[in-house]
Design an enzyme around this catalytic site. Structure first.
Site, PDB file in Angstrom:
ATOM      1  N   GLU A   1     -25.260  67.329  51.108  1.00  0.00           N
ATOM      2  CA  GLU A   1     -26.092  67.964  50.100  1.00  0.00           C
ATOM      3  C   GLU A   1     -25.271  68.587  48.973  1.00  0.00           C
ATOM      4  O   GLU A   1     -25.640  68.515  47.811  1.00  0.00           O
ATOM      5  CB  GLU A   1     -26.970  69.034  50.742  1.00  0.00           C
ATOM      6  CG  GLU A   1     -28.090  69.433  49.805  1.00  0.00           C
ATOM      7  CD  GLU A   1     -28.947  70.527  50.378  1.00  0.00           C
ATOM      8  OE1 GLU A   1     -28.723  70.910  51.533  1.00  0.00           O
ATOM      9  OE2 GLU A   1     -29.837  70.996  49.654  1.00  0.00           O
ATOM     10  N   ASP A   2     -24.162  69.193  49.319  1.00  0.00           N
ATOM     11  CA  ASP A   2     -23.451  69.994  48.329  1.00  0.00           C
ATOM     12  C   ASP A   2     -22.170  69.381  47.782  1.00  0.00           C
ATOM     13  O   ASP A   2     -21.559  69.942  46.881  1.00  0.00           O
ATOM     14  CB  ASP A   2     -23.095  71.362  48.947  1.00  0.00           C
ATOM     15  CG  ASP A   2     -24.341  72.179  49.255  1.00  0.00           C
ATOM     16  OD1 ASP A   2     -25.401  71.839  48.710  1.00  0.00           O
ATOM     17  OD2 ASP A   2     -24.248  73.135  50.027  1.00  0.00           O
TER      18      ASP A   2
END
Ligand code: MN
Length: 744
Positions: A93-94
Site C-alpha cells: 500500500e505505501d
C-alpha cells in the site's frame, strides 16, 4: 511532525533492531515451530521498503509493522506466516513494491494475506466514509479465505489505536468510532477479550475524553476502599482454598472505564450505583485437564458455604462453553457488606483462552507436526463463529449497521426481520423494497406504531409496518416520495404497467362507445380530443378514460374550431418531454459547432470527457451509442435502443451524431441484477467471481431473499461493456443463479 534532533540515525537503527529482537524473543519463547528465517527475511524486506519514511509520531515507519507483528504473536498467538505478513502488511500500500514482488519473495500464502490486508486498508482508513459498509462486508466475505487477514488487521488497528495521539483530532474521532463499532465487536466475537476491552477503552478515551477522565479518576479514588472490602471478602475464601491445597491467584478485577460508562448510560445510573463495578477472579493452576471442571465446582461449593449466592446469577460456561470457547464458572454472592460480588472461577488455561482467545491454545500444545493441524482447526472454528453467529448473542453486524454507516439504514419489519435501505428511504421505498405489489398498493405506514404518510423518512432502528389497500394505484406524484434507486425503478415499472392496463381498458371503452353511438373514428377527431383534454398523446387520452379521469359522452365528439393552440400543439409534439429536448430548441450558446457528418470520437483527456453519459440509459464504453448535440454544444451519448433517443430521432434527427469510443480509461458504474434460488454459499461464490476471479470493484451490493428466491442488486465499477457481459456470464454459472443481467 515531531522530530527530535537529538536522535541520530544510529540511535534510530538501534531502536529498530531492539524492537525486532524483542519480537523474535517472544516468538522463540512461544510453542511455535521456529521458522526464524522467513521472519528475518520479511523484516529486512519491510525495513528496506519503508526506509526513510516516518510515522506521524516521527518514528521510523518500520516501528509500526514490528509492533503489529509483536501483537500478532504476543497477544493473538499466531505463527511465522502471520508474523511475516504483519511485517509486510503496509509494503504494497505505501511503497513501490507490488504484490508480485511479495509473492516472488515470500510465496503465495503470505502474498494473499498481504493482498487482503491491502484491500481492506484502503477503504477503512480512506476518507470515503460511505464506502466503509461495503468494504467491511467484503472483508467479512473474503475473510473465510484466510481469517488471518482479519486477525492481523485487528493487530494493526490495535497498534493504531495505541498511537492515536499523534493523529489530528478529526481523524482520531473517526478512527475511534470505527474501532468501537467494527473492531471491538469483532474482537469480542473472536474471543480476543483483552484486545476487545483495550479497543473499547481507547475508543472511549478519544470519543469522550472528559468522561473517560472522570470515570478513570473515580475508579482510582475508590480503589483503596475497594481493596479493603475485597480483602475482607476474600479472607474466608482464601482459607478454604488453602485448605484444599490449591495454587491459585485471587484478584479483584475492576470493569473497564468503557463498560462502566456504558452501564451508567444504558441504566441511567450514577457511578456509585454501578453495583458490579468489580468482580473477583480465582485462577487456579492445574496440570490435569480432566480435573479442571471438578475443581471449579469444588471452589464454587466452598464459596457458597461462606456466602449466600444470588439464585439467578450462576453462569455455567463449563458444561457448555461459549461458541468462542470461553469456559468459566461465574457465581454472584452476597459479600460481608451486603453487596453482590461476582466471582469468576477458572483454571489457568481457561483464563488464557478467555483473555487471548484461541491463540492461548498454543501454550498447551507441544509436539512437532501438530502446529499446522492445530492452526487450521483453530482458524476454521473462527470461520464458523463468523459464519454462524450465536443466535442469542447481539449480532454485531446489525449493531454496526445501526450505528456507523450514514449511507445505509436498517429497519425492521413487524416480524423483526431486518431490511437494509439507503439513507433517505421513505415508507414507500420500504414498501417497494419488500415487493413491487406492496409498493403499488401502499397507502401509508405504521412507524414505531404511529401512522405515517408514505413520504415519511425512515431512520435506522425504526420498526415499519406497511399499510396497503387493494384500491390503491400509483401515480406520477409518487416519484416525489421515493428516494432509493430500487424504489424509483420499481415505481416506474409499476406505473408503466398500470398505465398499460388503463390504456388498454380506455381504448376498449372508447371503441365500444363509438360503436354504440355510431361515430366514425378519424385521425382529426382523435387529434381534437387530445387537444381538448390536453393529453399530448392518444395513449394518454385512453389511459385517462381507462382510469375514469375522462368520462365519455356524446358532447365531446362535437367538432369545434381547433384554433391556434391546436396548431401550436402540432408543431410541438414533444411538449412535456425531458428538459434536454426543451433546451435543444434554444440557440447554441458556446463552443465551436460540431460537424455532424464526421464520426465523433468520444474521448477523455486529463479527466475531462468530451461527452456526457445520458442519465436515461446509462451507456458505458463499448455499448452501441449515438451522440446527441445539445443546445450548448455538448454531446450526450445514448444507447442505440434508448427510448428517449427514439423520440429525439423523430424530432431532432439533425442533432444526432455517429460516434466511436476512443479510450476506456474511465471507471464506469454498471448495475447488475441477479436472480436465483437461494442456497448456501451462493453469495460467497458470486463475490468470489467479482472480487477474486475478475478483480472488479464493488460499489454496492444489496441482497434479499424472499421465500427462497434470491435477489441481488450489484453496482460495480468497470472499464467497458464487455467486462459486464463477461461478469454476467460468469455469475450465471454459479449454482442456483437463474439470471444475471445488466440493468439501468
Ligand atoms: Mn498498518
Amino acid at each position: 511532525m515531531m522530530q527530535n534532533n537529538n536522535i541520530t540515525p544510529e540511535m534510530e537503527d538501534r531502536m529498530v533492531d531492539e524492537a525486532y529482537q524483542n519480537l523474535l524473543n517472544i516468538y522463540l519463547s512461544s510453542n511455535h515451530r521456529k521458522k526464524v528465517e522467513i521472519i528475518e527475511k520479511a523484516f529486512k524486506f519491510a525495513r528496506e521498503a519503508h526506509k526513510g519514511i516516518r510515522r506521524r509520531s516521527g518514528e521510523p515507519y518500520i516501528m509500526h509493522p514490528i509492533a503489529v507483528a509483536t501483537i500478532v504473536i504476543q497477544e493473538i498467538g499466531l505463527g511465522s506466516t502471520s508474523i511475516s505478513a504483519a511485517l509486510l502488511h503496509d509494503v504494497v500500500e505505501d511503497t513501490d513494491y507490488t504484490l508480485e514482488d511479495i509473492e516472488a519473495q515470500f510465496g503465495k500464502k503470505i502474498a494473499r494475506i498481504v493482498d487482503g490486508l491491502t484491500k481492506i486498508s484502503g477503504g477503512i482508513f480512506g476518507d470515503q466514509a460511505s464506502l466503509q459498509a461495503e468494504n467491511f462486508r467484503k472483508l467479512l466475505l473474503t475473510m473465510s479465505e484466510d481469517v488471518r487477514v482479519v486477525l492481523i488487521k485487528m493487530a494493526d488497528r490495535l497498534h493504531n489505536m495505541r498511537t492515536l495521539q499523534s493523529m489530528p483530532a478529526n481523524k482520531q474521532y473517526k478512527i475511534a468510532g470505527e474501532t468501537l463499532y467494527i473492531y471491538a465487536p469483532l474482537a469480542h466475537r473472536l474471543g480476543l477479550y483483552a484486545i476487545k476491552t483495550e479497543l473499547e477503552d481507547l475508543s472511549f478515551k478519544y470519543n469522550h475524553p472528559a468522561e473517560y477522565e472522570r470515570i478513570r479518576a473515580q475508579v482510582a479514588a475508590s480503589e483503596e476502599r475497594r481493596n479493603e472490602l475485597f480483602a475482607r471478602f476474600a479472607a474466608p475464601i482464601r482459607e478454604r482454598l488453602d485448605n484444599m491445597g490449591l495454587k491459585y491467584e485471587f484478584t479483584v478485577r475492576v470493569k473497564s472505564c468503557y463498560s462502566i460508562w456504558n452501564k451508567m448510560q444504558s441504566k441511567h445510573i450514577s457511578f456509585k450505583e454501578v453495583y458490579d463495578l468489580y468482580a473477583a477472579r480465582i485462577v487456579f493452576e492445574c496440570d490435569d485437564p480432566s480435573a479442571e471442571k471438578r475443581i471449579c465446582w469444588n471452589i464454587y461449593n466452598e464459596i457458597t458455604e461462606v456466602y449466600t449466592k444470588h439464585p439467578d446469577r450462576v453462569r455455567d460456561w463449563l458444561t457448555s462453553p461459549k461458541v468462542n470457547k470461553y469456559q468459566a464458572l461465574h457465581v454472584t454472592v452476597m459479600g460481608p457488606d451486603g453487596d453482590w460480588v461476582e466471582v469468576q472461577i477458572r483454571s489457568r488455561k481457561m483464563d488464557d483462552i478467555a483473555e487471548r482467545g484461541f491463540a492461548a491454545h498454543w501454550k498447551y500444545k507441544i509436539g512437532e507436526g501438530e502446529e499446522e493441524e492445530e492452526l487450521s482447526s483453530w482458524l476454521s472454528t473462527i470461520n464458523e463463529i463468523l459464519k454462524e453467529p450465536e443466535p442469542n448473542a447481539i449480532d454485531f453486524l446489525d449493531t454496526l449497521k445501526l450505528n456507523l454507516f450514514a449511507n445505509e439504514i436498517v429497519v425492521f419489519t413487524p416480524k423483526g426481520e431486518t431490511l437494509n435501505l439507503s439513507n433517505g428511504a421513505t415508507v414507500l421505498d420500504m414498501a417497494f423494497a419488500l415487493h413491487t405489489d406492496i409498493g403499488m398498493r401502499c397507502i401509508a405506514g405504521k412507524v414505531n406504531h404511529k401512522l405515517r404518510p408514505m413520504s415519511y423518512k425512515l431512520a435506522s432502528g425504526d420498526q415499519v409496518e406497511i399499510l396497503t389497500s387493494n384500491t390503491q394505484t400509483p401515480t406520477d406524484d409518487w416519484e416525489k416520495y421515493v428516494h432509493t434507486a430500487k424504489g424509483r425503478t420499481r415505481l416506474r415499472a409499476a406505473i408503466n404497467h398500470q398505465k398499460r392496463i388503463f390504456t388498454e381498458e380506455g381504448e376498449r371503452r372508447f371503441k365500444e362507445f363509438l360503436a354504440a353511438h355510431n361515430i366514425e373514428l378519424t385521425t382529426s377527431m382523435l387529434d381534437q380530443l387530445i387537444y381538448k383534454f390536453g393529453t399530448t398523446t392518444k395513449e394518454e387520452l385512453f389511459r385517462q378514460i381507462g382510469c375514469d379521469m375522462i368520462a365519455l359522452n356524446e358532447e365531446m365528439f362535437i367538432k369545434k374550431d381547433p384554433g391556434s393552440r391546436f396548431n401550436w400543439w402540432k408543431r410541438n409534439p414533444f411538449k412535456g418531454g425531458s428538459k434536454e429536448e426543451a433546451k435543444a430548441d434554444e440557440p447554441a450558446k458556446k463552443g465551436a459547432p460540431i460537424d455532424t457528418k464526421a464520426v465523433y470520437h468520444l474521448t477523455t483527456k486529463d479527466g475531462k470527457s468530451n461527452y456526457v453519459i445520458a442519465k436515461c440509459c446509462n451507456p458505458i464504453p463499448g455499448d452501441d451509442v449515438v451522440g446527441f448535440i445539445k443546445a450548448d454544444n455538448t454531446v450526450t451519448v445514448h444507447k442505440i435502443d434508448c427510448s428517449t433517443l427514439a423520440r429525439l430521432k423523430a424530432s431532432q434527427g439533425s442533432r444526432l451524431l455517429q460516434t466511436l469510443w476512443e479510450d476506456h480509461n474511465d471507471r464506469y458504474e454498471a448495475s447488475i441484477h441477479i436472480e436465483g434460488i437461494d442456497q448456501k454459499g451462493i453469495l460467497q461464490s458470486i463475490v468470489n467471481i467479482i472480487s477474486t476471479n475478475m478483480s472488479i470493484n464493488m460499489k454496492r451490493m444489496n441482497v434479499t431473499s424472499d421465500n427462497g428466491v434470491f435477489n441481488c442488486d450489484l453496482d460495480v465499477y468497470i472499464s467497458d461493456a464487455q467486462v459486464v457481459n463477461n461478469l454476467c456470464k460468469e455469475i450465471k454459472k454459479v449454482k442456483g443463479v437463474n439470471s444475471a443481467s445488466r440493468v439501468n
